[in-house]
Scaffold this motif. Structure first.
Motif, PDB file in Angstrom:
ATOM      1  N   TYR A 252       3.932  -9.090  -3.109  1.00 22.04           N
ATOM      2  CA  TYR A 252       3.106  -7.887  -2.975  1.00 22.04           C
ATOM      3  C   TYR A 252       2.193  -7.984  -1.770  1.00 22.04           C
ATOM      4  O   TYR A 252       2.047  -7.010  -1.011  1.00 22.04           O
ATOM      5  N   ASN A 253       1.575  -9.132  -1.567  1.00 16.68           N
ATOM      6  CA  ASN A 253       0.700  -9.294  -0.411  1.00 16.68           C
ATOM      7  C   ASN A 253       1.456  -9.167   0.901  1.00 16.68           C
ATOM      8  O   ASN A 253       0.917  -8.685   1.898  1.00 16.68           O
ATOM      9  N   THR A 254       2.709  -9.632   0.913  1.00 14.51           N
ATOM     10  CA  THR A 254       3.517  -9.521   2.127  1.00 14.51           C
ATOM     11  C   THR A 254       3.797  -8.060   2.460  1.00 14.51           C
ATOM     12  O   THR A 254       3.754  -7.658   3.629  1.00 14.51           O
ATOM     13  N   LYS A 257       0.737  -4.907   3.744  1.00 14.27           N
ATOM     14  CA  LYS A 257       0.413  -4.502   5.108  1.00 14.27           C
ATOM     15  C   LYS A 257       1.217  -3.262   5.503  1.00 14.27           C
ATOM     16  O   LYS A 257       0.693  -2.349   6.145  1.00 14.27           O
ATOM     17  N   ILE A 258       2.485  -3.227   5.108  1.00 14.16           N
ATOM     18  CA  ILE A 258       3.322  -2.069   5.432  1.00 14.16           C
ATOM     19  C   ILE A 258       2.793  -0.826   4.729  1.00 14.16           C
ATOM     20  O   ILE A 258       2.721   0.262   5.324  1.00 14.16           O
ATOM     21  N   ILE A 259       2.414  -0.976   3.457  1.00  9.23           N
ATOM     22  CA  ILE A 259       1.854   0.164   2.720  1.00  9.23           C
ATOM     23  C   ILE A 259       0.564   0.652   3.375  1.00  9.23           C
ATOM     24  O   ILE A 259       0.317   1.859   3.480  1.00  9.23           O
ATOM     25  N   ARG A 260      -0.259  -0.283   3.841  1.00  7.11           N
ATOM     26  CA  ARG A 260      -1.516   0.087   4.497  1.00  7.11           C
ATOM     27  C   ARG A 260      -1.246   0.868   5.786  1.00  7.11           C
ATOM     28  O   ARG A 260      -1.924   1.859   6.088  1.00  7.11           O
ATOM     29  N   GLY A 458       3.010   5.488  -8.584  1.00  2.00           N
ATOM     30  CA  GLY A 458       4.178   6.021  -7.894  1.00  2.00           C
ATOM     31  C   GLY A 458       4.208   5.654  -6.418  1.00  2.00           C
ATOM     32  O   GLY A 458       3.391   4.878  -5.909  1.00  2.00           O
ATOM     33  N   GLY A 459       5.187   6.210  -5.728  1.00  2.00           N
ATOM     34  CA  GLY A 459       5.304   6.036  -4.289  1.00  2.00           C
ATOM     35  C   GLY A 459       6.277   4.964  -3.854  1.00  2.00           C
ATOM     36  O   GLY A 459       7.001   5.151  -2.887  1.00  2.00           O
ATOM     37  N   SER A 460       6.287   3.827  -4.551  1.00  3.83           N
ATOM     38  CA  SER A 460       7.151   2.711  -4.178  1.00  3.83           C
ATOM     39  C   SER A 460       7.162   1.714  -5.330  1.00  3.83           C
ATOM     40  O   SER A 460       6.540   1.925  -6.373  1.00  3.83           O
ATOM     41  N   THR A 461       7.871   0.600  -5.119  1.00  2.00           N
ATOM     42  CA  THR A 461       7.904  -0.460  -6.129  1.00  2.00           C
ATOM     43  C   THR A 461       6.672  -1.359  -6.058  1.00  2.00           C
ATOM     44  O   THR A 461       6.482  -2.195  -6.951  1.00  2.00           O
ATOM     45  N   PHE A 462       5.840  -1.208  -5.047  1.00  2.00           N
ATOM     46  CA  PHE A 462       4.707  -2.113  -4.874  1.00  2.00           C
ATOM     47  C   PHE A 462       3.669  -2.009  -5.987  1.00  2.00           C
ATOM     48  O   PHE A 462       3.124  -3.037  -6.405  1.00  2.00           O
TER      49      PHE A 462
END
Length: 498
Positions: A252-254, A257-260, A458-462
């Motif tokens: 999740y931490n990896t 950054k992409i989600i941010r 929602g939005g993604s699996t993250f």
């Protein structure tokens, strides 16, 4: 001509699936076309047929209508009426039914599109206004189910250990029925909350993290069988959950950054579209507009913008370069909005006017996303403590009852008095069965709660991956520490008693 018209009656549209995203893009495009000063029905079909990438199956319908017009030279309205008889999607058939009545009465197409897009936007606004209360009610209902199951499970454990099982299937049936009830609530959540994609589908990172999430869930499902087969102690069994939580947390931490980055792009997208529309209106050419925009500071837009400009300077095709630019942003919202922007330019619309429709829609979507994130945080604050309380209280009760059961067995062997009707079953076998059921319930809770909180945000699996990490770490730590602590206290009491 009449014979050709009859042939169209036998034309059938394949079974289509209209997603919420396709329908939203369709209504957005209608709102953009409503800003036109003059729009015929033929022009309307032409624009929609060229937007099949944004509209999905809806765009394919108009592509087919356009091809039929070119092939048979039949009136577009006639073909549209005959083809849409076979469309089984209610809101699509209703929309085109209203459109057909509008065309027959001679009402302006632009007025019709403006009214339809306004009604759609008003419906979205009302839905968002009611959203937060609805989401919180669903969260409270789910948390109440968890609390009720905790009370029921503890009651069954106490009565089973103290007075005997009678029928152990009661606990197992409860363990099966509760996930089923939670599944019903999650189906309700999925139906009530509109799903959306934060990351553009087809991205490798989406497939990679979905695979990881599926793998971790499968491992969790297999854990109770593994613990039962190898007869692992409670300490070891709960300790195994911690590495799984660590793996999920690192993953999740990896990806965080992409989600941010995507969230930042979505937040800046309205300003970017507004600037792009202003410059395009001034220059009259989107290629020149990109050269002007690149002089500004757009942070995460800059690298894709520079690559876009360098490709256009080399004489590359604008459509191909613009598509690559949208792909590099990774954002699903940017992909749709920038795609619709180009569709509006090709239709000859005023960029400043139709971009306002896009910007209002983006603001609504971002506001709805913030509400869901806030409610997901509220859900984590309710559900994670209940999960920890369930594991801690159940284990503590199980260990204490185990200690009293052993004392009862020892007392029964040392006295000739009539034995009390407590702990009638063999305590070792009973304790093992209770532990396996408790451990299975804890694992089921981890999976169900992670899925619920992931669906809520929602939005993604993250969000699911984050919830899985928190719940696995919390459950493993609480289970391990409770077992060690309670056994240590019982040993001290035994020493003092001796």
């Amino acid at each position: 001509m009449l014979r050709q018209a009859r042939r169209t009656a036998f034309v059938r549209i394949p079974q289509i699936k209209i997603t919420e995203e396709n329908w939203d893009n369709f209504m957005l495009l209608n709102g953009m076309l409503a800003t036109s000063t003059d729009l015929s029905f033929q022009d309307y079909v032409e624009v929609l047929s060229n937007a099949s990438e944004e509209l999905g199956s809806l765009g394919n319908i108009f592509t087919r209508i356009k091809s039929l017009v070119m092939r048979w030279q039949i009136d577009t309205e006639t073909i549209l009426q005959r083809l849409l008889v076979t469309v089984k999607v209610k809101r699509v058939s209703d929309f085109f039914g209203r459109l057909a009545r509008t065309l027959r009465t001679g009402t302006s197409l632009i007025d019709f599109l403006r009214m339809e897009s306004s009604m759609h936007q008003l419906s979205e606004q009302r839905s968002i206004e009611r959203a937060e209360e609805r989401y919180r009610l669903l969260t409270d209902a789910y948390a109440s189910l968890l609390s009720g199951f905790l009370f029921l499970f503890l009651t069954l454990v106490i009565t089973s250990v103290v007075f005997g099982f009678g029928d152990p299937n009661h606990i197992i049936l409860t363990l099966i029925c509760f996930p089923a009830i939670c599944g019903v609530v999650m189906l309700l959540v999925k139906r009530v909350l509109p799903s959306y994609e934060l990351i553009r589908p087809g991205t490798k990172i989406v497939a990679r993290y979905r695979f990881l999430m599926t793998f971790l869930i499968i491992v969790l499902i297999m854990l109770p069988f593994f613990v039962f087969l190898f007869n692992l102690s409670p300490e070891v069994a709960f300790l195994i959950l911690i590495p799984l939580g660590v793996i999920a947390f690192i993953a999740y931490n990896t990806g965080r950054k992409i989600i941010r980055i995507i969230n930042y792009i979505d937040e800046e997208l309205p300003l970017f579209l507004s600037s792009l529309a202003d410059v395009t209106s001034s220059t009259g050419n989107i290629v020149e507009s990109i050269s002007v925009l690149i002089t500004g500071k757009w942070r995460w837009f800059m690298k894709p913008l520079r690559r876009l400009k360098s490709q256009l300077d080399l004489g590359a095709n604008l459509d191909r370069c613009w598509r690559i630019f949208r792909l590099e942003l990774l954002s699903r919202l940017a992909w749709n909005s920038l795609g619709l922007f180009i569709v509006g330019l090709r239709a000859g619309l005023d960029p400043n006017r139709f971009s306002e429709v896009l910007i209002r829609s983006i603001d609504l979507k971002i506001h709805a996303r913030r509400i869901r994130s806030g409610v997901a945080g509220y859900a984590r604050g309710l559900i994670i403590p209940i999960q920890c309380a369930f594991v801690g209280v159940t284990l503590m009760l199980m260990l204490i009852l185990d200690a009293f059961g052993r004392l009862s067995e020892a007392a029964a062997g040392m006295t000739s008095m009539v034995p009390l009707p407590f702990f009638p079953a063999q305590i070792t076998m009973m304790n093992t069965l209770i532990f396996i059921i408790t451990y299975t319930a804890a694992v089921v809770f981890i999976i169900m709660n992670s899925l619920f909180m992931g669906l809520l945000e929602g939005g993604s699996t993250f969000p699911m991956l984050r919830s899985l990490a928190y719940l696995s770490l919390a459950t493993g730590a609480v289970g391990f520490l409770t077992t060690i602590g309670v056994r240590y206290i019982i040993e001290i009491m035994g020493v003092f008693g001796g």
